[in-house]
Design an enzyme around this catalytic site. Sequence first.
Site, short mmCIF file in Angstrom:
data_model
loop_
_atom_site.label_atom_id
_atom_site.label_comp_id
_atom_site.label_asym_id
_atom_site.label_seq_id
_atom_site.Cartn_x
_atom_site.Cartn_y
_atom_site.Cartn_z
CG ASN A 44 -2.11 -0.28 0.70
OD1 ASN A 44 -3.08 -0.89 0.18
ND2 ASN A 44 -1.93 -2.48 1.44
NE ARG A 79 2.90 -0.96 18.62
CZ ARG A 79 3.96 -1.78 19.54
NH1 ARG A 79 4.22 -2.36 18.87
NH2 ARG A 79 3.48 -1.06 20.63
CG ASN A 105 -6.48 1.37 8.98
OD1 ASN A 105 -4.86 1.20 9.17
ND2 ASN A 105 -7.25 0.65 9.65
CG HIS A 125 -9.85 -3.75 8.58
ND1 HIS A 125 -9.20 -4.57 9.03
CD2 HIS A 125 -11.30 -4.97 8.00
CE1 HIS A 125 -8.89 -5.31 10.05
NE2 HIS A 125 -11.25 -5.64 9.15
C1 GAR Z 1 -3.35 -5.10 3.73
O1 GAR Z 1 -3.82 -6.19 3.44
C2 GAR Z 1 -4.85 -4.36 4.71
O2 GAR Z 1 -5.61 -4.28 4.83
C3 GAR Z 1 -3.97 -4.76 6.25
O3 GAR Z 1 -2.87 -5.35 6.02
C4 GAR Z 1 -2.13 -5.53 4.77
C5 GAR Z 1 -1.23 -4.57 4.83
O4 GAR Z 1 -0.42 -5.63 2.93
N1 GAR Z 1 -4.00 -4.25 6.99
C6 GAR Z 1 -4.72 -4.38 8.37
O5 GAR Z 1 -5.08 -6.41 8.30
C7 GAR Z 1 -5.19 -3.68 9.79
N2 GAR Z 1 -6.26 -4.18 9.96
P1 GAR Z 1 0.67 -4.00 2.93
O6 GAR Z 1 1.96 -3.92 3.63
O7 GAR Z 1 1.60 -4.61 1.39
O8 GAR Z 1 0.48 -2.63 2.52
#
Ligand code: GAR
Length: 221
Positions: free
Chosen positions: A34, A111, A127, A129
Amino acid sequence: MDCILDLWPQRKLKMNSKQGILNFAVLASGRGSNLQAIIKAIKSGKIKAYLKVVISDKKEAYALEHAKQAGIPALYINPKDFHDREAFDRAVVERLHEFKIDFVVLAGYMRLLGSYFIRQYPDKILNIHPSLLPAFKGLHAMEDAFNYGVKVTGPTVHFVIDGMDEGPIILQEPVTVGPHDTFESLKEKIHQAEHRIYPEAIDLFVRGCLKVEGRKVKLFS
Ligand code: GAR
């Protein structure tokens, strides 16, 4: 194309940088796909804000590498150096203040932010999700949705408030679970959707096109 911050004087953003461009930080714990999509959107001019720093609570987070490659300061702050979560949050916030950060983007930051942190940036923390909230909150949202057998899932971008995955929703993108989807193929589709909606949401935020009214976020364009 222009939305205006004056729509929400109660949240009027301080313009910290000299050029009147908002400064932001990305907090990430993982591979940083992301973050990469965000960096790409900055480079292409879609997001007109200054990504001043990337901070991670994980030394090995590949997000730090992406930041370095893009010439963005990359900081690792070790949670074990602090006696509790608030002390850690205070250290992160201190760095954010040093970098004159106006708003914060969580991109796979694993976190939970404490209330001290959230109070420093009310309605200014975003954020992403990987499920259609309020379904499947928590750390294993994609697995939980897949194992539950949902036919539609997808990512959510929301503001952060006290409480896990609970803030007002900015954008969501439905992703269909096809009969031949495996967990891996579904994960890939969700990531692709994330990389579309996160830059989009950040752009709306930066242009002052979002108005929070209780649980709802009104979008202007
Ligand atoms: C993403 O899928 C995001 O939605 C999730 O972590 C991943 C990070 O991917 N976030 C959560 O689960 C937060 N509760 P990335 O490091 O490749 O961006």
